[in-house]
Scaffold this active site. Structure first.
Site, PDB file in Angstrom:
ATOM      1  N   CYS A 436       0.905  -1.160   0.000  1.00  7.02           N
ATOM      2  CA  CYS A 436       0.000   0.000   0.000  1.00  7.02           C
ATOM      3  C   CYS A 436       0.940   1.204   0.000  1.00  7.02           C
ATOM      4  O   CYS A 436       1.720   1.386   0.940  1.00  7.02           O
ATOM      5  CB  CYS A 436      -0.869  -0.025   1.251  1.00  7.02           C
ATOM      6  SG  CYS A 436      -1.416   1.554   1.882  1.00  7.02           S
ATOM      7  N   CYS A 439       0.790   3.672   2.906  1.00 10.08           N
ATOM      8  CA  CYS A 439       1.241   3.076   4.172  1.00 10.08           C
ATOM      9  C   CYS A 439       2.756   2.916   4.155  1.00 10.08           C
ATOM     10  O   CYS A 439       3.430   3.137   5.160  1.00 10.08           O
ATOM     11  CB  CYS A 439       0.608   1.702   4.385  1.00 10.08           C
ATOM     12  SG  CYS A 439      -1.160   1.672   4.127  1.00 10.08           S
TER      13      CYS A 439
HETATM   14  C1  LIG Z   1       3.952  -0.392   7.842  1.00 10.57           C
HETATM   15  C2  LIG Z   1       2.452  -0.367   7.850  1.00 10.57           C
HETATM   16  C3  LIG Z   1       1.810   0.833   7.688  1.00 10.57           C
HETATM   17  C4  LIG Z   1       0.419   0.881   7.662  1.00 10.57           C
HETATM   18  N1  LIG Z   1      -0.203   2.067   7.461  1.00 10.57           N
HETATM   19  C5  LIG Z   1      -1.544   2.100   7.346  1.00 10.57           C
HETATM   20  C6  LIG Z   1      -2.218   3.322   7.061  1.00 10.57           C
HETATM   21  O1  LIG Z   1      -1.600   4.373   6.899  1.00 10.57           O
HETATM   22  N2  LIG Z   1      -3.564   3.289   6.937  1.00 10.57           N
HETATM   23  C7  LIG Z   1      -4.280   2.123   7.093  1.00 10.57           C
HETATM   24  O2  LIG Z   1      -5.497   2.145   6.986  1.00 10.57           O
HETATM   25  N3  LIG Z   1      -3.660   0.962   7.389  1.00 10.57           N
HETATM   26  C8  LIG Z   1      -2.322   0.916   7.503  1.00 10.57           C
HETATM   27  N4  LIG Z   1      -1.712  -0.271   7.780  1.00 10.57           N
HETATM   28  C9  LIG Z   1      -2.518  -1.437   8.109  1.00 10.57           C
HETATM   29  C10 LIG Z   1      -2.857  -1.445   9.632  1.00 10.57           C
HETATM   30  O3  LIG Z   1      -1.713  -1.208  10.419  1.00 10.57           O
HETATM   31  C11 LIG Z   1      -3.440  -2.778  10.090  1.00 10.57           C
HETATM   32  O4  LIG Z   1      -2.541  -3.793   9.769  1.00 10.57           O
HETATM   33  C12 LIG Z   1      -4.775  -3.074   9.477  1.00 10.57           C
HETATM   34  O5  LIG Z   1      -5.645  -2.015   9.731  1.00 10.57           O
HETATM   35  C13 LIG Z   1      -5.372  -4.364  10.076  1.00 10.57           C
HETATM   36  O6  LIG Z   1      -5.486  -4.214  11.470  1.00 10.57           O
HETATM   37  P1  LIG Z   1      -5.697  -5.384  12.481  1.00 10.57           P
HETATM   38  O7  LIG Z   1      -6.784  -4.990  13.430  1.00 10.57           O
HETATM   39  O8  LIG Z   1      -5.853  -6.668  11.758  1.00 10.57           O
HETATM   40  O9  LIG Z   1      -4.403  -5.481  13.395  1.00 10.57           O
HETATM   41  P2  LIG Z   1      -2.891  -4.944  13.094  1.00 10.57           P
HETATM   42  O10 LIG Z   1      -2.863  -3.513  13.420  1.00 10.57           O
HETATM   43  O11 LIG Z   1      -2.532  -5.417  11.745  1.00 10.57           O
HETATM   44  O12 LIG Z   1      -2.091  -5.728  14.191  1.00 10.57           O
HETATM   45  C14 LIG Z   1      -1.657  -7.103  14.050  1.00 10.57           C
HETATM   46  C15 LIG Z   1      -1.417  -7.686  15.441  1.00 10.57           C
HETATM   47  O13 LIG Z   1      -0.363  -6.959  16.085  1.00 10.57           O
HETATM   48  C16 LIG Z   1      -0.655  -6.761  17.459  1.00 10.57           C
HETATM   49  N5  LIG Z   1      -0.634  -5.325  17.755  1.00 10.57           N
HETATM   50  C17 LIG Z   1      -1.466  -4.366  17.307  1.00 10.57           C
HETATM   51  N6  LIG Z   1      -1.085  -3.168  17.751  1.00 10.57           N
HETATM   52  C18 LIG Z   1       0.018  -3.372  18.513  1.00 10.57           C
HETATM   53  C19 LIG Z   1       0.866  -2.519  19.249  1.00 10.57           C
HETATM   54  N7  LIG Z   1       0.694  -1.202  19.284  1.00 10.57           N
HETATM   55  N8  LIG Z   1       1.883  -3.066  19.930  1.00 10.57           N
HETATM   56  C20 LIG Z   1       2.108  -4.396  19.897  1.00 10.57           C
HETATM   57  N9  LIG Z   1       1.348  -5.253  19.190  1.00 10.57           N
HETATM   58  C21 LIG Z   1       0.309  -4.758  18.520  1.00 10.57           C
HETATM   59  C22 LIG Z   1      -1.979  -7.368  17.732  1.00 10.57           C
HETATM   60  O14 LIG Z   1      -1.766  -8.602  18.357  1.00 10.57           O
HETATM   61  C23 LIG Z   1      -2.615  -7.520  16.364  1.00 10.57           C
HETATM   62  O15 LIG Z   1      -3.452  -8.608  16.274  1.00 10.57           O
HETATM   63  C24 LIG Z   1      -0.326  -0.318   7.810  1.00 10.57           C
HETATM   64  C25 LIG Z   1       0.341  -1.537   7.982  1.00 10.57           C
HETATM   65  C26 LIG Z   1       1.705  -1.585   7.993  1.00 10.57           C
HETATM   66  C27 LIG Z   1       2.396  -2.905   8.150  1.00 10.57           C
END
Ligand SMILES: Cc1cc2nc3c(=O)[nH]c(=O)nc-3n(C[C@H](O)[C@H](O)[C@H](O)COP(=O)(O)OP(=O)(O)OC[C@H]3O[C@@H](n4cnc5c(N)ncnc54)[C@H](O)[C@@H]3O)c2cc1C
Length: 655
Positions: A436, A439
């Site tokens: 993305c 991102c």
């Molecule tokens: C580099 C990067 C940049 C991104 N930028 C964007 C963006 O600008 N806009 C956008 O809409 N999405 C962005 N995303 C996607 C977003 O971060 C999430 O991955 C997506 O929204 C799915 O979220 P999720 O609820 O599945 O958990 P995710 O946020 O993907 O988390 C995965 C797992 O990590 C753990 N986790 C979550 N938060 C934390 C924390 N703070 N500390 C420790 N562990 C944690 C939890 O166990 C969670 O299940 C980005 C992803 C990446 C890898």
């Protein structure tokens, strides 16, 4: 990341355990524990059992820093306006050079569709077929605004003032934007040495691409986060007591290390996938060592930086969320509660990062007085310098915030320093797996920003008087990272108020008027706003903007299933509000005329009688002071209405 998070939770001070687990996880952020507030009192914190999330109280000291949560929030009230101003209004800090495209994910095979292929990210989230094109993840992920390629040396020499030839816009001070270091900063600090050196990078606008909800998610995002948390382990040699799953020998070169890491990661991923498919939640097989509570300050700090960055990104996603069915933007309270607030350790890590970066800005700040930001534009250079000084002044208001001198000093500390750096470079490479563009942009920028902060904190000694040499990219990344963290801390405080007012709700809380205005060009092209938006001297740019946006608008104009109605309703409401403002302005003008008329008539009559008398007795007659003129519409409305500008009328007629 559950075990690692437990480790972070464990770094909360243990002194107020009584207040811990009993309080509701949905209540406003409460931070627990207390400490003297003296940095030198830092000690590794007590360990709490896995999964226990302590609640935290505002006066508690942020663990591993030396400042309380509420002091940081107060500090941020000064920092935020200054750093927002710096990053939004100066050319130097609003464009960033980085290698965004043509990079391959070094950790997975692109053919597998797990990375580097946007479709994998899109297809794994909800079925997007019913969503209008403009709100699909693929569209939301794309970079917007102007983009320019880095000019070659020849162009830099031949056109020192205009090396980009206006490709970012006519009014951009290019000497403030171009990075004259041809080596590329991201390679220098955040990417390993064996990375391809062919790409010179592109300049992209950070203002046109705010970090917010893009819809990116699914397996691709999950793998990137997993990789970030699990690949970047410290070597076993640095962890005498760590898990037995780590690398058994130290690899020679970065590529070899990566290869081993990929193999290990694949194995771990397999086990993880198996566990997930069986619905097993729990410790992931990992060699981070964190799950075994290897709790030296440096390792904690490393994890906290990553987790705090993750928390900040998720806070921005929930703060600027998009309902993809209606196009409505707003604050998503339940998203925030689920991803951030119900994990106090994530908030702790976010605040920790804020303290760490504040310290770095305060440390490098005084040295920036001697810095030249724009070689070819003195005015912009002076203005940028003043704005940087404002941010630095604000950051200095809290002198005791983080004591970097305690790190890399005792025990295994010194040997960890290089690994710390290498791990950040590795994270930067993992960012290339983010399919993305937006991102990836913010992911890379923030990692580079942390890299710069750590460089300032650990590579430069305060006492030596040595001037830290930060390259343009590092400086831009550092200050934009600071702006991101500042916005996150602000969002945390505002979410707290929103939760008090609205409770935990799935309903989006609308973005206030100002924010809507910023978002409009994307959601609603100028054509819709033409009668109100066209100002003096804008017609050419305006018609270009209209032409540029018309495709986008065509996609929105006749939504097949009523999509976008809400956005148009919002626009209609805004138009009515604008009209009302105009009516009020005219009313005030007319009433002002009525009230002022008798006074004006009295003065004008006296003046005219005086002129007549002077003429009669043969004296000099002063020129007439009263005359009739059309009202100054610009003064009344604050802008020139479209109908007053014939050129603009022509544009309107054309459309
Ligand atoms: C580099 C990067 C940049 C991104 N930028 C964007 C963006 O600008 N806009 C956008 O809409 N999405 C962005 N995303 C996607 C977003 O971060 C999430 O991955 C997506 O929204 C799915 O979220 P999720 O609820 O599945 O958990 P995710 O946020 O993907 O988390 C995965 C797992 O990590 C753990 N986790 C979550 N938060 C934390 C924390 N703070 N500390 C420790 N562990 C944690 C939890 O166990 C969670 O299940 C980005 C992803 C990446 C890898």
């Amino acid at each position: 990341a559950a075990p690692a998070e437990a480790a972070a939770a464990s770094s909360e001070p243990s002194s107020s355990s009584s207040s811990s687990s009993s309080s509701s996880s949905l209540s406003p952020v409460r931070l627990s524990g207390s400490r003297s507030g003296n940095c030198s009192a830092l000690t590794p914190s007590a360990v709490v059992p896995n999964g226990v999330s302590r609640q935290i109280t505002p006066h508690a000291i942020v663990s591993d820093a030396c400042v309380s949560y509420d002091s940081l929030e107060k500090l941020n009230q000064n920092v935020k306006p200054a750093v927002d101003d710096l990053t939004h209004t100066t050319d130097y800090f609003s464009y960033y050079r980085l290698g965004l495209f043509g990079r391959t994910c070094p950790f997975w095979n692109d053919d597998s569709g797990l990375c580097g292929n946007i479709a994998c990210a899109v297809s794994t989230i909800e079925d997007e077929a019913d969503i209008p094109l403009v709100w699909r993840a693929e569209e939301l992920s794309k970079l917007e605004g102007p983009k320019a390629e880095h000019p070659g040396r020849k162009a830099q020499k031949e056109r020192p003032q205009r090396p980009l030839q206006g490709s970012l816009g006519e009014n951009v001070g290019e000497s403030c934007v171009v990075d004259y270091d041809d080596e590329g900063d991201d390679r220098d600090y955040c990417v390993p040495d064996d990375e391809s050196a062919s790409a010179k990078g592109d300049y992209v606008s950070l203002v046109a691409n705010p970090e917010r909800f893009t819809g990116y998610g699914g397996k691709s995002a999950q793998m990137v986060w997993d990789a970030i948390y699990r690949h970047n382990c410290f070597k076993k040699s640095s962890f005498p007591h760590s898990a037995g799953l780590g690398m058994s020998s130290v690899a020679r070169g970065p590529a070899e290390q990566d290869f081993r890491a990929v193999l290990q990661s694949a194995e771990r991923q397999q086990v993880l996938d198996q566990q997930r498919s069986q619905g097993i939640e729990g410790p992931v097989p990992s060699s981070t060592g964190l799950e075994y509570e290897d709790e030296c300050l440096e390792k904690r700090v490393f994890f906290r930086v990553v987790s705090g960055m993750h928390a900040s990104i998720n806070t921005h996603i929930c703060w600027d969320y998009l309902n993809k069915m209606t196009g409505e933007r707003g604050r998503n309270i339940s998203c925030y509660v689920e991803r951030v607030q119900s994990h106090p350790e994530r908030i702790a890590n976010l605040y920790f990062n804020y303290a760490l970066v504040t310290r770095a800005v305060a440390k490098i700040g005084p040295h920036l007085q001697a810095y030249t930001f724009c070689t070819g534009d003195r005015d912009q250079d002076a203005a940028t310098k003043a704005k940087v000084a404002a941010v630095v002044d604000a950051s200095l208001k809290q002198p005791e915030i983080f004591d970097e001198s305690l790190m890399f000093k005792n025990g295994e500390g010194p040997s960890l320093k290089q690994e710390f750096k290498d791990n950040f470079r590795n994270i930067s490479r993992i960012m290339d797996c983010t399919s993305c563009d937006k991102c990836r942009l913010w992911g890379k920028l923030q990692v580079a920003g942390y890299g710069a902060a750590l460089k300032v904190l650990f590579e430069f000694d305060n006492g030596s008087g040595e001037i830290p040499l930060l390259k343009r990219t590092e400086l831009v990344a550092l200050f934009n990272l600071y702006a991101r963290l500042s916005n996150s801390v602000d969002a945390v405080t505002q979410f707290r108020d929103l939760i008090e007012t609205h409770g935990v709700t799935d309903k989006l809380i609308p973005v206030e008027e100002e924010k809507l205005k910023e978002d409009e060009p994307k959601a609603l092209p100028d054509r819709v706003k033409l009668p109100h938006a066209v100002g003096q001297g804008q017609s050419k740019q305006h018609s270009e903007a209209v032409a540029e946006n018309s495709d986008e608008w065509d996609g929105l104009k006749e939504p097949s299933s009523g999509d976008g109605n809400l956005t148009r309703l919002q626009q209609a409401a805004k138009d009515s509000a604008d009209e009302l403002k105009n009516v009020i302005a005219v009313f005030k003008y007319v009433m002002g005329g009525f009230i002022g008329f008798p006074r004006w008539l009295w003065h004008a009559s006296l003046y005219e009688m005086d002129r007549a008398w002077r003429w009669y007795i043969g004296l000099y007659v002063p020129p007439r002071e009263s005359y009739v003129e059309w009202p100054d519409l610009e003064a009344i409305f604050g802008h020139k209405p479209a109908s007053a500008n014939t050129e603009d009328q022509a544009v309107e007629r054309e459309l």
